[in-house]
Scaffold this motif. Structure first.
Motif, PDB file in Angstrom:
ATOM      1  N   LEU A 214       0.834  -1.196   0.000  1.00 51.41           N
ATOM      2  CA  LEU A 214       0.000   0.000   0.000  1.00 51.41           C
ATOM      3  C   LEU A 214       0.874   1.252   0.000  1.00 51.41           C
ATOM      4  O   LEU A 214       1.923   1.282   0.642  1.00 51.41           O
ATOM      5  CB  LEU A 214      -0.913   0.018   1.226  1.00 51.41           C
ATOM      6  CG  LEU A 214      -1.908  -1.135   1.359  1.00 51.41           C
ATOM      7  CD1 LEU A 214      -2.609  -1.065   2.718  1.00 51.41           C
ATOM      8  CD2 LEU A 214      -2.934  -1.099   0.238  1.00 51.41           C
ATOM      9  N   ASP A 215       0.424   2.287  -0.708  1.00 52.10           N
ATOM     10  CA  ASP A 215       1.180   3.533  -0.742  1.00 52.10           C
ATOM     11  C   ASP A 215       1.168   4.203   0.624  1.00 52.10           C
ATOM     12  O   ASP A 215       0.126   4.306   1.274  1.00 52.10           O
ATOM     13  CB  ASP A 215       0.576   4.497  -1.768  1.00 52.10           C
ATOM     14  CG  ASP A 215       0.789   4.037  -3.201  1.00 52.10           C
ATOM     15  OD1 ASP A 215       1.754   3.283  -3.435  1.00 52.10           O
ATOM     16  OD2 ASP A 215      -0.018   4.416  -4.078  1.00 52.10           O
ATOM     17  N   LYS A 216       2.328   4.667   1.030  1.00 47.01           N
ATOM     18  CA  LYS A 216       2.412   5.420   2.281  1.00 47.01           C
ATOM     19  C   LYS A 216       1.736   6.783   2.126  1.00 47.01           C
ATOM     20  O   LYS A 216       1.769   7.392   1.050  1.00 47.01           O
ATOM     21  CB  LYS A 216       3.871   5.623   2.687  1.00 47.01           C
ATOM     22  CG  LYS A 216       4.539   4.405   3.297  1.00 47.01           C
ATOM     23  CD  LYS A 216       4.163   4.265   4.772  1.00 47.01           C
ATOM     24  CE  LYS A 216       5.037   3.250   5.475  1.00 47.01           C
ATOM     25  NZ  LYS A 216       4.779   3.231   6.933  1.00 47.01           N
ATOM     26  N   ILE A 217       1.130   7.253   3.208  1.00 49.96           N
ATOM     27  CA  ILE A 217       0.485   8.568   3.255  1.00 49.96           C
ATOM     28  C   ILE A 217       1.260   9.421   4.241  1.00 49.96           C
ATOM     29  O   ILE A 217       1.451   9.022   5.397  1.00 49.96           O
ATOM     30  CB  ILE A 217      -0.982   8.451   3.690  1.00 49.96           C
ATOM     31  CG1 ILE A 217      -1.770   7.582   2.709  1.00 49.96           C
ATOM     32  CG2 ILE A 217      -1.624   9.832   3.824  1.00 49.96           C
ATOM     33  CD1 ILE A 217      -3.166   7.221   3.199  1.00 49.96           C
ATOM     34  N   GLY A 218       1.712  10.589   3.807  1.00 49.67           N
ATOM     35  CA  GLY A 218       2.533  11.425   4.680  1.00 49.67           C
ATOM     36  C   GLY A 218       1.806  11.898   5.920  1.00 49.67           C
ATOM     37  O   GLY A 218       2.284  11.743   7.052  1.00 49.67           O
ATOM     38  N   ILE A 219       0.626  12.483   5.722  1.00 52.21           N
ATOM     39  CA  ILE A 219      -0.195  13.008   6.817  1.00 52.21           C
ATOM     40  C   ILE A 219      -1.647  12.677   6.516  1.00 52.21           C
ATOM     41  O   ILE A 219      -2.094  12.817   5.368  1.00 52.21           O
ATOM     42  CB  ILE A 219      -0.068  14.539   6.944  1.00 52.21           C
ATOM     43  CG1 ILE A 219       1.378  14.980   7.130  1.00 52.21           C
ATOM     44  CG2 ILE A 219      -0.928  15.063   8.091  1.00 52.21           C
ATOM     45  CD1 ILE A 219       1.590  16.483   6.955  1.00 52.21           C
TER      46      ILE A 219
END
Length: 562
Positions: A214-219
């Motif tokens: 899964l793509d990481k989400i910064g905030i």
């Protein structure tokens, strides 16, 4: 803040069916009623059943867990709990009570307490406390006078639902970042939003996906419902102004209130968020996702940074802990907009008043009600609520001090239903309680949160951070309580406000909620135009009038507590 006319009919049907009326008559049998010893009441066997409306209850409480049963054994009282229907806030439920003049025995109305007081629905508990509430007075101590409504009306209508005094041995800080991201920078705590931004971007550059692909989400934030106050509104005050939690208000050194989104530093904070959004660091769905979606993202390990409080995101974090993914759980940090701004997380703001438990004027068992609450304030009641059942949830060592086993601690940290199953902590809120670190006569803390307990309960990531930083507690890296002055007034967000004031501020918050989202999700080039438009709309909605009213309310509360 939200209008839910359709729900009113559902509320009416539910609350009538819920039997919110007072208690019937019954012969006295004090030998089988614990310390209640009162006549009358809706009874089941020898137990008096008091109806209780809780604005924050997650469900109708069946009062069948071990702690609840132990409380009934000690008091002869049990509660029949109802709550706002369908996930709604308390305002419509309270409005219906007032319209029908149909009140439960005990009420926790949260932000609608003032409406009940104005309607004459809550009794002045002063005389009851004097006669039957020694433990209540002991618990509040020097801050007891802060419970008074005002200098003109010194009645006590509500008992604070928040802890009295104590020390914070743990705190989620101004924001939270995954331990793996902090370790990637050798545990260097960012001293500004600029440094935080670099930390997030560098981590995602080398760790773009989770182990599941899964793509990481910064905030990520949760701003589609009332959680906007917690994740979008509150952090702006903490991070940008270094202001303690006074809801939507900043109070200057002259005790003058300012609607906080007019702050120049908060404007700067939201401008930074706008850039993070346009650069793809801030979750593109932050304004529309449900809170359940937000928690699910946290549980998946995707979200690097939060601007939240642990009580709000803990269900997602518990999933990570249960899977042993401690590096994806969160380090609470004291990071502010710049190095000159001081994180206020450990500041003691004084007793939180204006939001709490009251006894209705229609309650036919006020003595039973006040004795029940007084028991909860007693040493026995506090330990029962906070620690649970002796030799089940906690044990006593050779020195007479309470402790929990590693298995119990693990159970409490990883099972989202721990409180509901065991009753430990489940009935503490919203009743009065001592703060963390305060000792009972045995020398044990009233709560399970002592310095030693917090240190013993640290997981591998937390222990490694303490060793790296050379501290005993994680919060030792925060500005300490003695660096702040306790205000003359209580936290403003909890005050029971006059209806006229509430009507204005509800409109202000509606304007701010949608406008801030527009400011953050709009183009960077349009930010200043959008923010200026928000300030114009706030002013035309009555911002200056509300600031004057809040300043006067603060002055009244300060005078009442003297």
């Amino acid at each position: 803040m939200k209008k839910r006319k359709i729900c009113a009919m559902l509320l009416a049907a539910t609350m009538v069916a819920g039997s919110l009326a007072g208690c019937g008559d019954k012969k006295d049998d004090t030998s089988k009623k614990g310390n209640s010893g009162t006549e009358g009441g809706e009874a089941s066997g020898d137990v008096i059943e008091l109806t209780f409306f809780s604005a924050d209850a997650n469900q109708d409480d069946p009062w069948t867990d071990p702690v609840a049963e132990a409380i009934t054994e000690a008091t002869g009282v049990k509660l029949k709990t109802t709550r706002p229907v369908g996930g709604n806030d308390e305002s419509e439920a309270v409005a219906l009570m007032i319209a029908e003049q149909n009140f439960p025995d005990i009420i926790f109305a949260k932000g609608s307490g003032a409406n009940l007081i104005e309607a004459g629905a809550l009794m002045d508990m002063t005389d009851l406390i004097e006669e039957y509430g020694p433990n209540i007075k002991k618990l509040y101590g020097d801050e007891y006078s802060k419970l008074k409504q005002s200098a003109d009306d010194p009645s006590i209508y509500q008992l604070s639902t928040y802890a009295v005094g104590g020390t914070k041995f743990k705190d989620a800080g101004n924001l939270q970042i995954q331990w793996d991201a902090l370790k990637a920078k050798d545990y260097k705590i960012p001293e500004s939003l600029e440094e935080l931004e670099t930390m997030i971007k560098d981590y995602i550059a080398t760790n773009p996906k989770t182990d599941d692909g899964l793509d990481k989400i910064g905030i990520s934030l949760s701003a589609a419902d009332w959680h906007w106050l917690i994740t979008l509104g509150n952090p702006a005050g903490f991070i940008a102004d270094g202001a303690p939690d006074n809801g939507q208000w900043i109070v200057n050194e002259n005790n003058e209130a300012v609607y906080k989104f007019a702050s120049d530093k908060e404007r700067e904070y939201f401008k930074w968020l706008c850039r993070m959004y346009n650069e793809g660091i801030l979750d593109k769905d932050f304004a529309t996702q449900t809170h359940e979606d937000y928690i699910a993202k946290i549980a998946s390990g995707r979200v690097v940074t939060l601007f939240d409080k642990d009580w709000d995101y803990q269900d997602g974090e518990k999933v990570l802990k249960a899977d042993g993914k401690y590096g994806l759980t969160y380090a609470g940090l004291p990071t502010c907009i710049d190095a000159d701004t001081k994180c206020p997380s450990l500041m003691y703001q004084g007793l939180t008043t204006g939001t709490g438990v009251g006894i209705s004027t229609s309650c036919k068992e006020p003595v039973a009600a006040i004795k029940f609450i007084d028991f909860l304030c007693s040493d026995e009641g506090q330990v029962l609520n906070k620690w649970g059942i002796k030799d089940v949830n906690y044990f006593v060592d050779d020195e007479g001090h309470r402790y929990r086993t590693e298995e119990e601690v693990k159970y409490s940290q990883e099972d989202a239903d721990y409180q509901k199953k065991t009753g430990v902590g489940f009935h503490n809120y919203p009743f009065p309680s001592y703060g963390d670190g305060i000792l009972d006569p045995t020398g044990s803390t009233y709560t399970t949160t002592s310095k030693e307990a917090v240190m013993n309960e640290y997981n591998e990531e937390e222990k490694a951070a303490c060793e790296k930083w050379g501290v005993e507690l994680l919060v030792d890296k925060f500005p300490q309580p003695d660096e702040f002055t306790t205000p003359d007034y209580s936290p403003l967000w909890a005050y029971a406000m006059p209806l006229e004031f509430t009507e204005i501020t509800d409109k202000l918050d509606e304007v701010a909620w949608s406008a801030l989202i527009k400011c953050v999700t709009g183009k960077e080039a349009d930010f200043d135009k959008n923010y200026d438009k928000m300030l114009e709309d706030l002013e035309s909605t009555g911002m200056s009038d509300a600031e004057k009213m809040m300043t006067d309310i603060i002055a009244e509360k300060v005078a009442a507590a003297k």
